[in-house]
Design a protein around this motif. Structure first.
Motif, PDB file in Angstrom:
ATOM      1  N   ALA B 384       0.858  -0.992   0.031  1.00 55.96           N
ATOM      2  CA  ALA B 384       0.180   0.210   0.136  1.00 55.96           C
ATOM      3  C   ALA B 384       0.937   1.344  -0.086  1.00 55.96           C
ATOM      4  N   GLN B 385       2.093   1.204   0.721  1.00 56.40           N
ATOM      5  CA  GLN B 385       2.867   2.259   0.726  1.00 56.40           C
ATOM      6  C   GLN B 385       3.641   2.476  -0.536  1.00 56.40           C
ATOM      7  N   LEU B 387       1.932   1.512  -3.560  1.00 55.44           N
ATOM      8  CA  LEU B 387       0.722   1.726  -4.398  1.00 55.44           C
ATOM      9  C   LEU B 387       0.027   3.443  -4.702  1.00 55.44           C
ATOM     10  N   PHE B 388      -0.112   3.537  -3.288  1.00 59.20           N
ATOM     11  CA  PHE B 388      -0.813   4.897  -3.253  1.00 59.20           C
ATOM     12  C   PHE B 388       0.047   6.037  -3.828  1.00 59.20           C
ATOM     13  N   PRO B 389       1.233   6.235  -3.470  1.00 55.24           N
ATOM     14  CA  PRO B 389       2.423   7.047  -4.246  1.00 55.24           C
ATOM     15  C   PRO B 389       2.350   6.858  -5.746  1.00 55.24           C
ATOM     16  N   VAL B 392      -0.968   8.358  -7.173  1.00 57.16           N
ATOM     17  CA  VAL B 392      -1.260   9.820  -6.981  1.00 57.16           C
ATOM     18  C   VAL B 392       0.073  10.476  -7.732  1.00 57.16           C
ATOM     19  N   MET B 426      -8.086   2.157  -5.973  1.00 64.98           N
ATOM     20  CA  MET B 426      -7.507   3.143  -6.812  1.00 64.98           C
ATOM     21  C   MET B 426      -8.361   3.684  -7.880  1.00 64.98           C
TER      22      MET B 426
END
Lengths: 534, 534
Positions: B384-385, B387-389, B392, B426
């Motif tokens: 998750a740390q 994928l999120f960056p 975005v 996402m």
């Protein structure tokens, strides 16, 4: 640019994570229990990190048109529907005096009134002082403060499972927060000490924060007199004059969304702001239950509620330190439970941070939230999917940043230290880019050249000890080595870590006279009333 | 604004997650195996999601000064140190003809040369066609395409543990990617089919993508002749003329960082671009091993390498579709293994996305990366740390977006479906804000009013089925209900889900003549050479 000092890790060996309070495993035992403890921690006291001052920009997702639309709708809600201030005649009088339209307990506000009241006197940021001045935090601006989980009646660990929280658990979580370098704040109800009578619990909680930590703390809000007790204990701990002139408490005032404040919260709010202490006015929202299912509707309602509460605080005490809060989750339409780490609450969170900046007050939201029952992959996905947006959105005060499990019903020992590790990573991320000549590393690239590796080059040798954040939880060994070491999962490693942290814990110093006075106050208070358990 | 169609969930009951390919559990059985399968999926074929077109801004973290500094340093690296093009005399001649300084296999470039070559002819974005036109993807711009894990020699599941990957596993992952609504691309080496000879593997892999999926795919890069086989198979599948005039393949060309391209990769690159097919030129970097330990140094080197590779592709075939890639991890200085989800690689990733936008080419990076051996909390935090960056930052092509475990050594069945669930989130996040009058929900707020709840109001009733993303993995039941259902963790639930998906899988239609021609081509190729296992 950040003015946060970089904490130089004092790591005795390659194996010891720089950021791990319990790291080092006795490799440098120097004789004596103290020295062994110090050695286990890596050669000295815990290397605390200062609160974050972001050196990277805030992430903005909602455009000007959308923000203005939400602000206009919030004004419409305040004007047409209004907010109820229940069971508090003084509050209604204050609003009537200020020019609001008060009918029964319903207060309606001319467009722009709440915003004007807030912007006239509320500070854009403020300092919350800790009893150890090095642990004081700056709330607002580009700063982010991490505080632990708040409120769970249960605790869970791998050994004893899920059970009601006791005072010993409360103290353990205070100790763990004290030992975690990137938890900047001791928080409030890190779990409910259910073995202490409800009407006396706050005394033991405040004392535990003051005795077992030296980080800043939150006060009791369950009754006005308990808020007053909290202020009185802070006066003993930090001096009457100091408390009169400084903010030493920041406390959590939840709105009863939708569009309601009750007398308990209003009573506590008034006590705190009249003593110049901080309050976080927080719409507590599960989309679909306390607000519409839609993001835009939730944002407008939450902004309206927060502005009414913040403006009320400024009317009671102009200039009082206030924080706009928002607890945002979505309702599971299957189970009725809140869901976390999902996209809709994140869209709410990121836009609300921008709305707070436009209003000109600090913002509290997010955390390491999850709905999982266990410290498993669901817990981690959901927590990380909340924490990353929390940090990059520029949230100033992050409650529930460690330990939250099962929708806030459980404080988890294992998850606490797993989350704390993630907070350490956020601390590095927000430091941003080092563009110094050394960091540009052109000489290293020249030295190594095509097809070679950087392991042995001078730049790597000079920097590798501090180059990368070292996780306290992650296993990055080979598969074979990991198997030899027992094939543990992250929760099992976390179980070992929190036990080592508690074993290594040493209380911060406190003046014996102050400690005695605190205990004396608490004893007298407790003796003055019968136990109540509801 | 996005022009991505919103997939209307056709959910037969409250219990069936709208986005779950295998949801519904036969509640609407209508007789016949097909109908039962359809019913299990919620009443129809899998509701595929279109590739993402971001309606929220890209997150930018490095300022103009920093970006310009990195670009200048990349030019310095290209000018002073240069890049080695090994074992490929034609490549050296192409560079000499273009005006570069070629000495041995080292190529040095006048400042700005590579950038100018790229910006002159490389498309800013392009379409990769799938054999099902509805599954074609747009690579570049505000678009994001999710592709599965690439490369692992091992697979893992809860039942049989970790083992070498076989062709059956390969086919299973192709099927799972086909069934996952938010995986837009079938990928390439979803795992290594180690039971097939090395020199024939690519034939079975390409065939599996074409036969068991209709989403776009990646080609073989392990030898020029295998790249040619891939192109030839695509001609059979999609028509010679169509392939001659359209991009139907996007393939992964890794640099041998630091500052080296080898003949294998250069050979495959040349085959693909000469057929107008896409290549992703990717510096493969563990900071501290293939690049300096510092973020700024890594960025400059990676940009230099990527620009050299991209410019080379444009010289070989002006206008060829190219993607700037970057695989970014940090080296564990303890174990020598790569680490993921940590802040330094994220700082690299987010800035590199901006550098690619400034260069004017699509960007590939990130994914659901982790170092964990198990689909546990470590795996989820790290994924998750990342994928999120990734999302975005505006990454355009996301390889490894599902299934990646153990630093890329393992394709995990459970993690595949857990990650796919995150990709669905996402998809919703990037859709951004609905500011329609209905979404503003002022009437709902008026209808409900202070102190009530929104569960029964008209707006909630009208919208709740589609209001929130419904996780396929998360358990949001009460603790008691969760216990009754076995107290499973996320990985155990994922185990049930991927089995249900495979049980429900139905292959997309393919022209029997085409299928026969593909098989015939493969048979002849296989018969033409002896098996090789290394």
């Amino acid at each position: 640019m950040t003015d946060a000092p970089e904490t130089a890790p004092e790591t005795p060996s390659d194996e010891a994570p720089a950021d791990a309070p319990g790291a080092g495993r006795g490799r440098r035992a120097r004789g004596g229990a103290d020295a062994r403890r110090a050695a286990r921690r890596g050669g000295g006291p815990v290397q605390q990190q200062r609160f974050i001052t972001r050196a990277i920009p805030a992430y903005r997702t909602l455009n000007e048109e959308g923000l203005a639309l939400v602000e206009g709708n919030a004004d419409t809600i305040l004007e047409e529907i209004g907010i109820e201030f229940r069971g508090d005649a003084e509050a209604l009088q204050i609003w009537a005096d200020a020019g609001a339209d008060v009918q029964g307990e319903r207060v309606r506000f001319p467009r722009g009134m709440c915003r004007q009241i807030i912007q006239k006197t509320a500070p854009r940021e403020f300092t919350q002082h800790a009893r150890n001045p090095e642990r004081s935090v700056q709330i607002g601006g580009d700063n982010t403060v991490f505080a632990p989980v708040y409120g769970p009646p249960f605790v869970r660990d791998l050994d004893k499972g899920r059970r009601y929280a006791m005072l010993e658990d409360f103290q353990n979580f205070v100790k763990l927060a004290y030992m975690a370098p990137s938890i900047h704040h001791s928080g409030g109800t890190v779990c409910e000490p259910t073995d202490v009578p409800v009407n006396k619990r706050h005394l033991d909680m405040v004392y535990s924060h003051l005795r077992y930590s030296d980080k800043p703390l939150m006060g009791s809000v369950t009754a006005p007199e308990r808020a007053q007790d909290t202020v009185d204990l802070m006066k003993i701990a930090m001096g009457e004059d100091f408390v009169a002139n400084n903010t030493v408490l920041v406390s959590l005032i939840n709105a009863n969304s939708p569009m309601t404040f009750d007398d308990t919260m209003l009573g506590a709010l008034k006590v705190y702001v009249r003593h110049g202490q901080g309050v976080i006015v927080t719409p507590f929202i599960m989309q679909g239950a306390m607000a519409p299912v839609s993001v835009a509707g939730t944002l407008a309602q939450a902004l309206a509620e927060a502005m009414a509460g913040l403006a009320f605080a400024q009317l009671v005490q102009p200039g009082a330190p206030v924080v706009m809060g928002l607890f945002s989750s979505a309702l599971s339409m299957q189970s009725g439970a809140p869901t976390f780490g999902s996209p809709e609450p994140n869209l709410v969170l990121i836009a609300a941070a921008e709305l707070a900046r436009r209003l000109g007050v600090p913002f509290r939201s997010g955390g390491s939230l999850c709905g999982s029952k266990l410290p498993d992959a669901q817990a981690a996905y959901e927590s990380a999917q909340t924490l990353f947006p929390t940090v990059v959105a520029g949230v100033n005060f992050v409650l529930h940043s460690a330990g939250w499990l099962e929708g806030g019903l459980v404080s988890s020992y294992e998850k606490f230290v797993m989350d704390a590790d993630q907070l350490g990573m956020m601390q590095v991320l927000t430091r941003g880019y080092d563009l110094s000549e050394d960091a540009q590393a052109l000489d290293a690239i020249r030295e190594v050249g095509p097809g070679k590796h950087f392991l042995g080059c001078a730049h790597t040798q000079a920097n590798f000890q501090t180059a990368f954040y070292r996780s306290t939880i992650a296993d990055n060994n080979s598969f074979e080595q990991w198997e030899v070491e027992g094939g543990l999962d992250a929760a099992q490693r976390a179980n070992k870590l929190w036990k080592r942290m508690l074993a290594d814990y040493e209380a911060p110093a406190i003046d014996p006279g102050v400690d005695e006075a605190l205990q004396d106050f608490i004893r007298r208070k407790k003796d003055s009333m019968p136990d109540a358990f509801s």
